[in-house]
Structures are given as C-alpha cells and as structure tokens.
Write a protein that holds these residues in place. Structure first.
Motif, PDB file in Angstrom:
ATOM      1  N   LEU A   1      -8.436  21.205  -7.912  1.00 11.39           N
ATOM      2  CA  LEU A   1      -8.962  20.748  -9.200  1.00 11.39           C
ATOM      3  C   LEU A   1      -9.616  19.378  -9.076  1.00 11.39           C
ATOM      4  N   ARG A   2      -8.991  18.501  -8.307  1.00 10.47           N
ATOM      5  CA  ARG A   2      -9.584  17.177  -8.096  1.00 10.47           C
ATOM      6  C   ARG A   2     -10.934  17.292  -7.404  1.00 10.47           C
ATOM      7  N   TYR A   3     -11.015  18.213  -6.454  1.00 11.50           N
ATOM      8  CA  TYR A   3     -12.285  18.381  -5.750  1.00 11.50           C
ATOM      9  C   TYR A   3     -13.369  18.906  -6.696  1.00 11.50           C
ATOM     10  N   LEU A   4     -13.008  19.860  -7.565  1.00  8.49           N
ATOM     11  CA  LEU A   4     -13.985  20.409  -8.501  1.00  8.49           C
ATOM     12  C   LEU A   4     -14.499  19.339  -9.463  1.00  8.49           C
ATOM     13  N   ARG A   5     -13.641  18.376  -9.791  1.00 10.56           N
ATOM     14  CA  ARG A   5     -14.060  17.285 -10.680  1.00 10.56           C
ATOM     15  C   ARG A   5     -14.994  16.322  -9.966  1.00 10.56           C
ATOM     16  N   ARG A   6     -14.729  16.090  -8.683  1.00 13.20           N
ATOM     17  CA  ARG A   6     -15.566  15.159  -7.911  1.00 13.20           C
ATOM     18  C   ARG A   6     -15.865  15.750  -6.536  1.00 13.20           C
ATOM     19  N   PRO A   7     -16.795  16.692  -6.475  1.00 13.74           N
ATOM     20  CA  PRO A   7     -17.136  17.300  -5.182  1.00 13.74           C
ATOM     21  C   PRO A   7     -17.741  16.280  -4.224  1.00 13.74           C
ATOM     22  N   LYS A   8     -17.461  16.469  -2.950  1.00 13.60           N
ATOM     23  CA  LYS A   8     -18.020  15.596  -1.926  1.00 13.60           C
ATOM     24  C   LYS A   8     -18.023  16.361  -0.605  1.00 13.60           C
ATOM     25  N   PRO A   9     -18.894  15.957   0.334  1.00 15.12           N
ATOM     26  CA  PRO A   9     -18.924  16.637   1.631  1.00 15.12           C
ATOM     27  C   PRO A   9     -17.594  16.490   2.369  1.00 15.12           C
ATOM     28  N   VAL A  10     -17.146  17.563   2.986  1.00 18.60           N
ATOM     29  CA  VAL A  10     -15.939  17.524   3.812  1.00 18.60           C
ATOM     30  C   VAL A  10     -16.230  18.231   5.125  1.00 18.60           C
ATOM     31  N   LEU A  11     -15.488  17.882   6.168  1.00 16.97           N
ATOM     32  CA  LEU A  11     -15.645  18.543   7.457  1.00 16.97           C
ATOM     33  C   LEU A  11     -14.784  19.802   7.462  1.00 16.97           C
ATOM     34  N   GLY A  12     -15.406  20.926   7.149  1.00 12.91           N
ATOM     35  CA  GLY A  12     -14.685  22.189   7.056  1.00 12.91           C
ATOM     36  C   GLY A  12     -14.724  22.724   5.643  1.00 12.91           C
ATOM     37  N   HIS A  13     -13.851  23.681   5.356  1.00 17.33           N
ATOM     38  CA  HIS A  13     -13.785  24.235   4.003  1.00 17.33           C
ATOM     39  C   HIS A  13     -13.245  23.187   3.036  1.00 17.33           C
ATOM     40  N   ASN A  14     -13.835  23.101   1.849  1.00 17.21           N
ATOM     41  CA  ASN A  14     -13.334  22.167   0.852  1.00 17.21           C
ATOM     42  C   ASN A  14     -12.099  22.757   0.158  1.00 17.21           C
ATOM     43  N   PRO A  15     -11.289  21.934  -0.520  1.00 14.81           N
ATOM     44  CA  PRO A  15     -10.045  22.414  -1.130  1.00 14.81           C
ATOM     45  C   PRO A  15     -10.231  23.548  -2.123  1.00 14.81           C
ATOM     46  N   ALA A  16     -11.316  23.519  -2.903  1.00 14.18           N
ATOM     47  CA  ALA A  16     -11.544  24.589  -3.881  1.00 14.18           C
ATOM     48  C   ALA A  16     -12.009  25.860  -3.186  1.00 14.18           C
ATOM     49  N   GLY A  17     -12.913  25.705  -2.228  1.00 12.83           N
ATOM     50  CA  GLY A  17     -13.437  26.869  -1.513  1.00 12.83           C
ATOM     51  C   GLY A  17     -12.377  27.582  -0.698  1.00 12.83           C
ATOM     52  N   SER A  18     -11.340  26.872  -0.288  1.00  9.34           N
ATOM     53  CA  SER A  18     -10.302  27.494   0.529  1.00  9.34           C
ATOM     54  C   SER A  18      -9.606  28.636  -0.222  1.00  9.34           C
ATOM     55  N   TYR A  19      -9.481  28.495  -1.543  1.00 11.88           N
ATOM     56  CA  TYR A  19      -8.831  29.553  -2.320  1.00 11.88           C
ATOM     57  C   TYR A  19      -9.661  30.825  -2.306  1.00 11.88           C
ATOM     58  N   MET A  20     -10.979  30.689  -2.379  1.00 13.12           N
ATOM     59  CA  MET A  20     -11.836  31.860  -2.308  1.00 13.12           C
ATOM     60  C   MET A  20     -11.772  32.495  -0.921  1.00 13.12           C
ATOM     61  N   ILE A  21     -11.701  31.670   0.122  1.00  8.36           N
ATOM     62  CA  ILE A  21     -11.603  32.196   1.483  1.00  8.36           C
ATOM     63  C   ILE A  21     -10.345  33.040   1.642  1.00  8.36           C
ATOM     64  N   PHE A  22      -9.208  32.488   1.217  1.00  9.38           N
ATOM     65  CA  PHE A  22      -7.951  33.226   1.334  1.00  9.38           C
ATOM     66  C   PHE A  22      -7.972  34.508   0.487  1.00  9.38           C
ATOM     67  N   PHE A  23      -8.564  34.426  -0.695  1.00  4.25           N
ATOM     68  CA  PHE A  23      -8.606  35.593  -1.581  1.00  4.25           C
ATOM     69  C   PHE A  23      -9.495  36.679  -0.994  1.00  4.25           C
TER      70      PHE A  23
END
Length: 217
Positions: free
Chosen positions: A76-98
C-alpha cells in the motif's frame, strides 16, 4: 549519477516471455480444439514453471521469492508513492504470486479435465472419480478467464509504470535498469542450472505423454 545495472538474469527473462507466448498459444489451441498441441504447450509451460519455482528458492537475488515478498502495508505504501526498485516492487509481487498460483491451478486441473475424447482427456482422469473430474473440468474452464483478466491488469500496470516511472518492460527484455550509483551490487548469477532443470523436466514429460501426443499432430 545513475548507471545501468543488471537486475534480471536470463532465466527470469526467458521464463517471463515464454510464459506470455505459451499462455496465448494455450488459449488459442484450447478454443480451436487443437488438443494435442494444447497439451504439448501445457507440459512445456509446466516444465518452465516448476524450474522457475526452484529458481525462486536458490537462484539470483532478484529471482528469489524472499527478495520481493512484501507485507500488505509495504504494498500500500508503494502504491501511494511508487518509485523505481531493483526487482519486483512490493505491489507487483502480489500479482506475481497470484499469477503463479493461477497458472499452477490451470496446469493441475488440466491433468484431470474430461473433454469426451482420448486425446484431450487429462492423464489423471482414469484415476479419479467422476465428481473430481467434473470439478477439475469446471475450474479449468473458469480459471482461464481469471488468468486473462489478471494478465490484462498486469500489462496495464506495467505500461503505466513504464510511462510514469521506470521502463519495467524494457528491463525485462534487456535485464538492466538504472541503479543509484556505480556501486550497485550484482544481483544476478549464471542461469545454466535453471535451463538444465527445465530440460530434464521436458524430457520427463516427453517420455510420459509427449511422444504419444506428437502422433496426433
């Protein structure tokens, strides 16, 4: 000063784009009744997926599930303030696992799906009760729609993120992204073991079902 650093290894990139192509092919062959081709593609995807699950445990840093698993609060924090990350971002990780869960479910139910013909019946149909086969067949037909919806959301999010922040689509092609500085760590390692595992699984599936299916093409 930002520099390009290696983020994704070859194993992650090959799995990602192969999965895209195979899902399109599975959707098409399933709708067109090309069941021998459908099952061959399914076994190929199963080999790639099982190898990816293994790579998620012992592979490169950014490929490991422990690297990008995040709490709901972090997402949720990432969705409020997206920023570049090295790898999957915290929000995108949920979609990957799903998506991994949905594709795994699709492959497993396909093994027990009854379609009123020898070629297209899953290999587990003969060992299960009619009720279990009926349930697996229903889930298999409904789950593909859910996969398509999630893939559409995933693509839309990737396009939006690439437009507003960093180009995650290009990164999954080249494997490289902008790092904070020249001291960014090397997050990948050689992918040869991933491809060895994939090849062994493909050989196993060929001996089990593939040789028979090729006769119907």
């Amino acid at each position: 000063m930002s520099v390009k650093v290696q983020v994704w290894d070859l194993a992650v990139r090959v799995f990602h784009w192969s999965q895209v192509l195979l899902l399109v092919g599975l959707w098409y062959t399933g709708n067109e009744g090309l069941m021998a081709q459908h099952q061959l593609m399914a076994y190929t995807l199963a080999a790639l997926l099982i190898a990816r699950l293994s790579w998620g445990i012992y592979g490169s840093a950014t490929a490991r599930f422990s690297h990008f698993a995040a709490s709901p609060l972090a997402a949720l924090r990432y969705l409020r303030r997206p920023k570049p990350v090295l790898g999957h971002n915290p929000a995108g990780s949920y979609m990957i696992f799903f998506l991994i869960f949905l594709v795994s479910l699709q492959l497993l139910t396909g093994l027990a799906t009854f379609d009123n013909s020898y070629i297209s019946d899953g290999p587990f149909v003969r060992y299960l009760s009619a009720d279990w086969v009926s349930l697996a067949s229903k889930i298999h037909k409904l789950n593909i729609d859910l996969i398509i919806i999630c893939v559409a959301i995933h693509i839309s999010a990737a396009l939006w993120h690439s437009w507003r922040h960093d180009n995650v689509i290009l990164t999954l092609i080249t494997g490289k992204a902008k790092g904070a500085d020249g001291t960014a760590p090397n997050l990948t390692k050689h992918s040869w073991s991933y491809f060895v595992v994939t090849a062994l699984l493909l050989a196993l599936f060929y001996v089990w079902q593939g040789e028979m299916l090729l006769k119907f093409i």
